[in-house]
Design a protein around this motif. Structure first.
Motif, mmCIF file in Angstrom:
data_model
loop_
_atom_site.group_PDB
_atom_site.id
_atom_site.type_symbol
_atom_site.label_atom_id
_atom_site.label_comp_id
_atom_site.label_asym_id
_atom_site.label_seq_id
_atom_site.Cartn_x
_atom_site.Cartn_y
_atom_site.Cartn_z
ATOM 1 N N ASP A 268 -65.486 -18.935 -16.782
ATOM 2 C CA ASP A 268 -65.840 -19.792 -15.485
ATOM 3 C C ASP A 268 -66.911 -20.639 -15.533
ATOM 4 O OD1 ASP A 268 -66.471 -21.007 -12.997
ATOM 5 O OD2 ASP A 268 -66.137 -19.419 -11.917
ATOM 6 N N MET A 269 -66.837 -21.811 -16.473
ATOM 7 C CA MET A 269 -67.709 -22.755 -17.083
ATOM 8 C C MET A 269 -68.777 -23.117 -15.983
ATOM 9 S SD MET A 269 -66.871 -22.659 -20.101
ATOM 10 C CE MET A 269 -67.703 -24.005 -21.012
ATOM 11 N N ASP A 270 -68.506 -23.124 -14.804
ATOM 12 C CA ASP A 270 -69.462 -23.757 -13.796
ATOM 13 C C ASP A 270 -70.459 -22.767 -13.630
ATOM 14 O OD1 ASP A 270 -68.365 -26.311 -13.508
ATOM 15 O OD2 ASP A 270 -66.918 -25.678 -11.800
ATOM 16 N N VAL A 271 -70.112 -21.347 -13.725
ATOM 17 C CA VAL A 271 -71.235 -20.352 -13.458
ATOM 18 C C VAL A 271 -71.734 -19.892 -14.897
ATOM 19 C CG1 VAL A 271 -71.438 -18.009 -12.750
ATOM 20 C CG2 VAL A 271 -69.627 -19.485 -11.504
ATOM 21 N N ALA A 272 -70.763 -19.755 -15.912
ATOM 22 C CA ALA A 272 -71.155 -19.335 -17.139
ATOM 23 C C ALA A 272 -72.398 -20.238 -17.906
ATOM 24 C CB ALA A 272 -70.085 -19.322 -18.085
ATOM 25 N N LEU A 273 -72.407 -21.482 -17.708
ATOM 26 C CA LEU A 273 -73.216 -22.422 -18.254
ATOM 27 C C LEU A 273 -74.695 -22.396 -18.190
ATOM 28 C CD1 LEU A 273 -71.232 -25.661 -19.208
ATOM 29 C CD2 LEU A 273 -71.695 -23.795 -20.787
ATOM 30 N N PRO A 274 -74.902 -22.233 -16.756
ATOM 31 C CA PRO A 274 -76.222 -21.883 -16.382
ATOM 32 C C PRO A 274 -76.887 -20.614 -16.698
ATOM 33 C CG PRO A 274 -75.004 -23.013 -14.508
ATOM 34 C CD PRO A 274 -73.836 -22.577 -15.660
ATOM 35 N N GLU A 275 -75.741 -19.839 -16.739
ATOM 36 C CA GLU A 275 -76.112 -18.302 -17.154
ATOM 37 C C GLU A 275 -76.539 -18.136 -18.612
ATOM 38 O OE1 GLU A 275 -76.641 -14.003 -16.511
ATOM 39 O OE2 GLU A 275 -77.059 -16.087 -15.440
ATOM 40 N N ILE A 276 -75.760 -18.816 -19.516
ATOM 41 C CA ILE A 276 -75.852 -18.842 -20.819
ATOM 42 C C ILE A 276 -77.202 -19.536 -21.242
ATOM 43 C CG2 ILE A 276 -74.985 -19.714 -23.065
ATOM 44 C CD1 ILE A 276 -72.358 -19.468 -21.892
ATOM 45 N N ALA A 277 -77.404 -20.748 -20.250
ATOM 46 C CA ALA A 277 -78.724 -21.468 -20.806
ATOM 47 C C ALA A 277 -79.827 -20.592 -20.447
ATOM 48 C CB ALA A 277 -78.524 -22.931 -19.699
ATOM 49 N N ARG A 278 -79.758 -19.876 -19.275
ATOM 50 C CA ARG A 278 -81.076 -19.035 -18.907
ATOM 51 C C ARG A 278 -81.333 -17.958 -19.893
ATOM 52 N NH1 ARG A 278 -81.510 -13.858 -17.488
ATOM 53 N NH2 ARG A 278 -79.286 -13.536 -17.665
ATOM 54 N N VAL A 279 -80.483 -17.457 -20.929
ATOM 55 C CA VAL A 279 -80.742 -16.611 -21.897
ATOM 56 C C VAL A 279 -81.326 -17.233 -23.213
ATOM 57 C CG1 VAL A 279 -79.349 -14.752 -20.802
ATOM 58 C CG2 VAL A 279 -78.409 -16.187 -22.872
ATOM 59 N N LEU A 280 -80.777 -18.659 -23.500
ATOM 60 C CA LEU A 280 -81.211 -19.299 -24.470
ATOM 61 C C LEU A 280 -82.552 -19.810 -24.345
ATOM 62 C CD1 LEU A 280 -78.129 -21.627 -25.340
ATOM 63 C CD2 LEU A 280 -78.963 -19.795 -26.700
ATOM 64 N N VAL A 281 -83.358 -19.898 -25.659
ATOM 65 C CA VAL A 281 -84.492 -20.630 -25.762
ATOM 66 C C VAL A 281 -84.055 -22.178 -25.644
ATOM 67 C CG1 VAL A 281 -85.760 -18.928 -27.055
ATOM 68 C CG2 VAL A 281 -84.399 -20.610 -28.302
ATOM 69 N N ALA A 282 -85.236 -22.959 -25.218
ATOM 70 C CA ALA A 282 -85.058 -24.463 -25.345
ATOM 71 C C ALA A 282 -84.991 -24.641 -27.068
ATOM 72 C CB ALA A 282 -86.262 -25.152 -24.992
ATOM 73 N N GLY A 283 -83.794 -25.426 -27.130
ATOM 74 C CA GLY A 283 -83.533 -25.769 -28.614
ATOM 75 C C GLY A 283 -82.410 -24.854 -29.145
ATOM 76 N N GLY A 284 -82.144 -23.714 -28.441
ATOM 77 C CA GLY A 284 -80.977 -22.740 -28.840
ATOM 78 C C GLY A 284 -79.681 -23.382 -28.693
ATOM 79 N N VAL A 285 -78.637 -22.476 -29.363
ATOM 80 C CA VAL A 285 -77.393 -23.357 -29.569
ATOM 81 C C VAL A 285 -76.341 -22.490 -28.808
ATOM 82 C CG1 VAL A 285 -75.722 -23.830 -31.436
ATOM 83 C CG2 VAL A 285 -77.980 -24.130 -31.912
ATOM 84 N N LEU A 286 -75.467 -23.104 -27.943
ATOM 85 C CA LEU A 286 -74.274 -22.498 -27.777
ATOM 86 C C LEU A 286 -73.055 -23.062 -28.454
ATOM 87 C CD1 LEU A 286 -72.308 -20.933 -25.535
ATOM 88 C CD2 LEU A 286 -72.648 -23.103 -23.970
ATOM 89 N N ALA A 287 -72.239 -22.073 -29.107
ATOM 90 C CA ALA A 287 -70.954 -22.489 -29.884
ATOM 91 C C ALA A 287 -69.946 -21.765 -29.521
ATOM 92 C CB ALA A 287 -71.519 -22.319 -31.417
#
Length: 265
Positions: free
Chosen positions: A125-144
């Motif tokens: 569910d991208m609307d929920v998943a993207l903020p959650e993934i962004a939360r655990v990534l450092v700035a400059g981190g990658v989602l692929a």
């Protein structure tokens, strides 16, 4: 697919966890290195990734986890299906493997340099998943995201798709037509940069028997009634036994790995 079908099909893989681990294609090293390059991963084949903290999200039985581990990354595997996780732990006991989902990650803020999703992002569910993934990534981190697709520019593959009636691996032309359907900057423009995309050859050796076994692990088949599933797999078996490219011994299935990457702002 509608939400009910997405949830039903997404939860279907645990019943075939061992077959999934045995028959599903793996991922090319070049594609993984391309995905991780913005996070500082060295591009040379065989170069060590030990400085990178990578989450394999929707890890399943560990097809992508195994490659990341072999390359030296500090990997955490996350999947919501306990049966799939059990198979991953059986094959990769040294890997940290946690129950969780893209919408509720069991990880601390800023704890990952990259989040990779092998054959999984379309279940989120991208609307929920993207903020959650962004939360655990450092700035400059990658989602692929990575997806393996059968190359239907090859005649016998296009014929197989017709016989399988859309139950086999999605085709390369279908992937391209939907443009992955994941313009992350449109869903979460404040969180991720516009996505880059690339394709990588990923041919896999199969026999007719193992090709049928691979197709049998796809979600459309897993949720079919048993009689319909058996009938369709019998038709696929007959087709492969009749084609000169696939009738005798091993052959190469022309697969292309499509990759998408975006950087956490």
């Amino acid at each position: 697919m509608d939400e009910d079908e997405r949830l039903r099909r997404g939860a279907s893989f645990g019943a075939v966890a061992q077959a999934y681990a045995e028959h599903r294609p793996d991922y090319p090293e070049a594609a993984v290195r391309w995905c991780l390059a913005p996070a500082g991963a060295p591009g040379a084949p065989g170069a060590d990734l030990s400085l990178l903290r990578v989450v394999d999200l929707g890890a399943g039985t560990g097809k992508l986890t195994a490659l990341l581990t072999r390359l030296g990354a500090d990997v955490t595997a996350v999947d919501p299906d306990q049966a799939m996780l059990a198979e991953l732990r059986r094959q990769l006991p040294e890997v940290r493997a946690l129950p969780g989902s893209a919408e509720a990650l069991p990880l601390a803020d800023g704890s990952a340099d990259a989040v990779l999703c092998g054959q999984a992002m379309h279940w989120f569910d991208m609307d929920v998943a993207l903020p959650e993934i962004a939360r655990v990534l450092v700035a400059g981190g990658v989602l692929a995201g990575l997806w393996n697709s059968d190359d239907d520019r090859v005649d016998w593959v296009a014929g197989l798709q017709a016989v399988a009636k859309g139950t086999a691996s999605p085709t390369l032309s279908a992937r391209r037509a939907e443009a992955f359907d994941y313009d992350l900057d449109h869903v979460a423009p404040a969180l991720f940069t516009p996505a880059d995309r690339a394709e990588f050859p990923n041919g896999q050796r199969r026999t007719a028997q193992s090709m049928v076994a691979t197709i049998a692990t796809h979600s459309r088949l897993l949720v079919m009634d048993p009689a319909g599933r058996d009938e369709l797999l019998a038709a696929v078996t007959a087709y492969l036994s009749e084609r000169p490219e696939t009738a005798d011994g091993e052959f190469t299935v022309p697969i292309v790995t499509s990759a998408l990457r975006a950087v956490r702002r």
